[in-house]
Design a protein around this motif. Sequence first.
Motif, mmCIF file in Angstrom:
data_model
loop_
_atom_site.group_PDB
_atom_site.id
_atom_site.type_symbol
_atom_site.label_atom_id
_atom_site.label_comp_id
_atom_site.label_asym_id
_atom_site.label_seq_id
_atom_site.Cartn_x
_atom_site.Cartn_y
_atom_site.Cartn_z
ATOM 1 N N GLY A 27 32.814 30.787 40.063
ATOM 2 C CA GLY A 27 31.691 31.499 40.654
ATOM 3 C C GLY A 27 31.978 32.078 42.019
ATOM 4 N N GLU A 28 33.249 32.067 42.428
ATOM 5 C CA GLU A 28 33.633 32.635 43.712
ATOM 6 C C GLU A 28 34.847 33.544 43.568
ATOM 7 N N ARG A 75 47.949 29.246 28.263
ATOM 8 C CA ARG A 75 47.244 28.366 27.319
ATOM 9 C C ARG A 75 46.197 27.512 28.022
ATOM 10 N N ARG A 76 46.387 27.282 29.313
ATOM 11 C CA ARG A 76 45.398 26.525 30.087
ATOM 12 C C ARG A 76 44.363 27.456 30.698
ATOM 13 N N ARG A 77 44.348 28.677 30.239
ATOM 14 C CA ARG A 77 43.324 29.685 30.580
ATOM 15 C C ARG A 77 43.457 30.185 32.012
ATOM 16 N N ILE A 78 44.713 30.375 32.457
ATOM 17 C CA ILE A 78 44.955 31.076 33.708
ATOM 18 C C ILE A 78 45.355 32.500 33.346
ATOM 19 N N LEU A 149 41.821 36.017 27.061
ATOM 20 C CA LEU A 149 42.144 34.581 27.138
ATOM 21 C C LEU A 149 40.911 33.708 27.374
ATOM 22 N N ARG A 150 39.742 34.336 27.698
ATOM 23 C CA ARG A 150 38.575 33.575 28.164
ATOM 24 C C ARG A 150 38.996 32.696 29.348
ATOM 25 N N PRO A 151 39.531 33.332 30.423
ATOM 26 C CA PRO A 151 40.165 32.549 31.489
ATOM 27 C C PRO A 151 39.184 31.698 32.281
ATOM 28 N N ARG A 152 39.676 30.569 32.736
ATOM 29 C CA ARG A 152 38.967 29.735 33.709
ATOM 30 C C ARG A 152 39.356 30.158 35.122
ATOM 31 N N GLY A 182 29.669 32.525 36.916
ATOM 32 C CA GLY A 182 29.778 31.177 37.441
ATOM 33 C C GLY A 182 30.794 30.273 36.770
ATOM 34 N N ASP A 183 31.555 30.799 35.798
ATOM 35 C CA ASP A 183 32.491 29.916 35.089
ATOM 36 C C ASP A 183 33.951 30.317 35.276
ATOM 37 N N ILE A 184 34.217 31.308 36.132
ATOM 38 C CA ILE A 184 35.589 31.747 36.386
ATOM 39 C C ILE A 184 35.870 31.681 37.885
#
Length: 231
Positions: A27-28, A75-78, A149-152, A182-184
């Motif tokens: 979220g930032e 694979r860890r969503r980076i 990737l739906r990254p985090r 708010g989720d990345i």
Amino acid sequence: MLEVDRLDLHYGHSRILDGVSLTARPGEVTCVMGTNGVGKTSLLKALAGRHPPSGGEIRLDGVPVTGLPAQAKARRRIGYVPQGREVFPLISVRENLETAYAALPRAERHVPDEIYELFPVLHEMRHRRGGDLSGGQQQQLAIARALVLRPRVLLLDEPTEGIQPNIIQQIGRVIARLRDRGDIAIVLVEQYFDFAVELADRVLVMRRGAVTLSGGRDTISRERLLAEVSV
């Protein structure tokens, strides 16, 4: 949350990063600023797994990922959008997006509808070769590919470089929308000062591979920040 603790990086005998620390929260937008050659791109490459650090630690949600190669970090969503875009010129827009499937479980190997909502031109041009797109369209494609990737964590290296003003505005709106979900956690390397300042929640200024100023954007005046990045 991405945490970087006293990261060092060497190219041969040259020290490129010198004890860099940062925290990027969901979220930032954490904006990394500084003049050319201070280590900003090298920092993102280390975070993305393209260059192994020589010291320090990188943690994702408290789990060390420091020495993992690029594919393992994907694979860890980076997600990583490199400087220069690195679009595959001879395959279609759709196929460029599908290259991200290699880091996804089989059940998630599709292009989310949101990507075409964010970048409508990519849907219109999905059958066109990547090399036939304009520079701005290629930048949109590079960002979209990382989003498959739906990254985090999303790492963006100079997304405005060489881009026409209307596309810069669109990319800014996309980054703001992703932040507001708010989720990345977004780490943005950017030299376009106004663009960076408008988006940043936290800033990190680098000089000669080290951090010289960091903090919340609301705690650092525009004048001080401009002076620091202009040296």
